[in-house]
Motif scaffolding. Structure first.
Motif, PDB file in Angstrom:
ATOM      1  N   ARG A 166       0.363  -1.241   0.300  1.00  0.00           N
ATOM      2  CA  ARG A 166       0.018   0.080   0.114  1.00  0.00           C
ATOM      3  C   ARG A 166       0.594   0.678   0.333  1.00  0.00           C
ATOM      4  N   ILE A 167       1.726   1.352   0.784  1.00  0.00           N
ATOM      5  CA  ILE A 167       2.990   2.669   0.637  1.00  0.00           C
ATOM      6  C   ILE A 167       3.909   2.791  -0.072  1.00  0.00           C
ATOM      7  N   ALA A 168       4.304   1.710  -0.969  1.00  0.00           N
ATOM      8  CA  ALA A 168       4.943   1.374  -1.840  1.00  0.00           C
ATOM      9  C   ALA A 168       4.107   1.666  -3.170  1.00  0.00           C
ATOM     10  N   ALA A 169       2.527   2.099  -3.668  1.00  0.00           N
ATOM     11  CA  ALA A 169       2.037   2.164  -4.415  1.00  0.00           C
ATOM     12  C   ALA A 169       1.769   3.615  -4.193  1.00  0.00           C
ATOM     13  N   ALA A 170       1.312   4.515  -3.295  1.00  0.00           N
ATOM     14  CA  ALA A 170       0.815   6.011  -2.847  1.00  0.00           C
ATOM     15  C   ALA A 170       2.515   6.272  -3.101  1.00  0.00           C
ATOM     16  N   LEU A 171       3.618   5.577  -2.923  1.00  0.00           N
ATOM     17  CA  LEU A 171       5.067   6.416  -3.243  1.00  0.00           C
ATOM     18  C   LEU A 171       5.220   6.300  -4.125  1.00  0.00           C
ATOM     19  N   GLY A 172       4.688   5.552  -5.335  1.00  0.00           N
ATOM     20  CA  GLY A 172       5.211   5.348  -6.414  1.00  0.00           C
ATOM     21  C   GLY A 172       6.017   4.446  -6.791  1.00  0.00           C
ATOM     22  N   VAL A 173       6.289   3.701  -6.007  1.00  0.00           N
ATOM     23  CA  VAL A 173       7.847   2.379  -6.104  1.00  0.00           C
ATOM     24  C   VAL A 173       7.579   1.643  -5.921  1.00  0.00           C
ATOM     25  N   GLU A 174       8.446   0.383  -6.631  1.00  0.00           N
ATOM     26  CA  GLU A 174       8.378  -0.744  -6.047  1.00  0.00           C
ATOM     27  C   GLU A 174       8.808  -1.082  -4.156  1.00  0.00           C
ATOM     28  N   ALA A 175       7.550  -2.494  -4.165  1.00  0.00           N
ATOM     29  CA  ALA A 175       7.981  -2.547  -2.556  1.00  0.00           C
ATOM     30  C   ALA A 175       9.231  -2.673  -2.046  1.00  0.00           C
ATOM     31  N   ALA A 176      10.112  -3.518  -3.085  1.00  0.00           N
ATOM     32  CA  ALA A 176      11.331  -3.616  -3.175  1.00  0.00           C
ATOM     33  C   ALA A 176      11.961  -2.930  -2.261  1.00  0.00           C
ATOM     34  N   ASP A 177      11.882  -1.291  -3.111  1.00  0.00           N
ATOM     35  CA  ASP A 177      12.537  -0.115  -2.570  1.00  0.00           C
ATOM     36  C   ASP A 177      12.886   0.267  -1.166  1.00  0.00           C
ATOM     37  N   LEU A 178      11.030  -0.589  -0.682  1.00  0.00           N
ATOM     38  CA  LEU A 178      11.047   0.059   0.892  1.00  0.00           C
ATOM     39  C   LEU A 178      12.331  -0.723   2.059  1.00  0.00           C
ATOM     40  N   VAL A 179      12.589  -2.162   1.387  1.00  0.00           N
ATOM     41  CA  VAL A 179      12.852  -2.289   2.359  1.00  0.00           C
ATOM     42  C   VAL A 179      14.441  -2.935   2.653  1.00  0.00           C
ATOM     43  N   SER A 180      15.281  -2.942   3.059  1.00  0.00           N
ATOM     44  CA  SER A 180      16.460  -3.833   2.452  1.00  0.00           C
ATOM     45  C   SER A 180      16.649  -5.228   4.012  1.00  0.00           C
ATOM     46  N   LEU A 181      17.485  -5.883   3.131  1.00  0.00           N
ATOM     47  CA  LEU A 181      18.006  -7.022   4.469  1.00  0.00           C
ATOM     48  C   LEU A 181      19.301  -6.607   4.983  1.00  0.00           C
ATOM     49  N   PRO A 182      19.399  -6.790   5.633  1.00  0.00           N
ATOM     50  CA  PRO A 182      20.852  -6.912   6.959  1.00  0.00           C
ATOM     51  C   PRO A 182      21.746  -7.324   6.480  1.00  0.00           C
ATOM     52  N   GLU A 183      22.858  -6.508   6.185  1.00  0.00           N
ATOM     53  CA  GLU A 183      23.922  -7.295   4.815  1.00  0.00           C
ATOM     54  C   GLU A 183      24.473  -8.188   6.378  1.00  0.00           C
TER      55      GLU A 183
END
Length: 187
Positions: A49-66
């Motif tokens: 929902r938030i990714a759509a609201a921001l106009g980005v892919e959901a993957a752009d909103l998360v990062s996994l611990p390196e």
């Protein structure tokens, strides 16, 4: 999981309220703030929902611990331990898809109690590539044979267990073998 919701929102010049109203269905600025700060768990549905609201892919909103890596402090060879000539780093191993492990309960052959043997699965067509390497093979009744693969011919794999004086065991039509690729041993 670490979210980058706040960073993306700010980069787009949007307020919490604007993002909340762009969500479908709309939500509150307070909810978006809680999702940004982690005081509320971000579900996949919220992320979408938030990714759509921001106009980005959901993957752009998360990062996994390196995964961390380790600095190489010394090189060991026949002359002893020496400092590396250039800075170097090593990355701890990560299992491959389909990998399995064998844990050693009591010392046998080259293995010590507590060792972990990481193995990669092989299809029957690839068995010959594991000749003279240690493998794990399934046998009927939920049992296994582990040892050195010494022959592959006519749909049969012959394995020599690591026990002193053991006789080779021939397994017909094994659906898979898992070849040992890494030994993990605590010091």
């Amino acid at each position: 999981m670490i979210t980058a919701i706040r960073e993306v929102r700010r980069a787009k010049g949007l307020t919490l309220e604007e993002v909340a109203q762009r969500c479908s269905p709309p939500t509150t600025a307070q909810t978006i703030g809680r999702l940004e700060t982690g005081t509320r768990t971000v579900s996949v549905a919220w992320l979408n929902r938030i990714a759509a609201a921001l106009g980005v892919e959901a993957a752009d909103l998360v990062s996994l611990p390196e995964r961390g890596d380790l600095a190489v402090a010394a090189l060991l060879d026949a002359d002893g331990a020496t400092a590396p000539r250039r800075a170097a780093r090593v990355t701890p191993p990560q299992p491959t898809p389909g990998a399995v492990a064998v844990t050693v309960g009591a010392g046998v052959g080259d293995y010590r109690a507590g060792d972990e043997i990481w193995c990669d699965m092989l299809a029957p067509a690839d068995f010959a590539g594991a000749l003279n390497r240690d493998v794990l093979a399934p046998v009927p009744a939920g049992r296994f044979v582990f040892g050195r693969l010494i022959a592959v011919a006519g749909g049969k794999a012959t394995i020599l267990p690591p026990v002193l004086g053991a006789k080779p065991q021939t397994i017909a039509d094994a659906p898979w073998l898992a070849v040992a690729t890494r030994l993990v041993r605590a010091l």
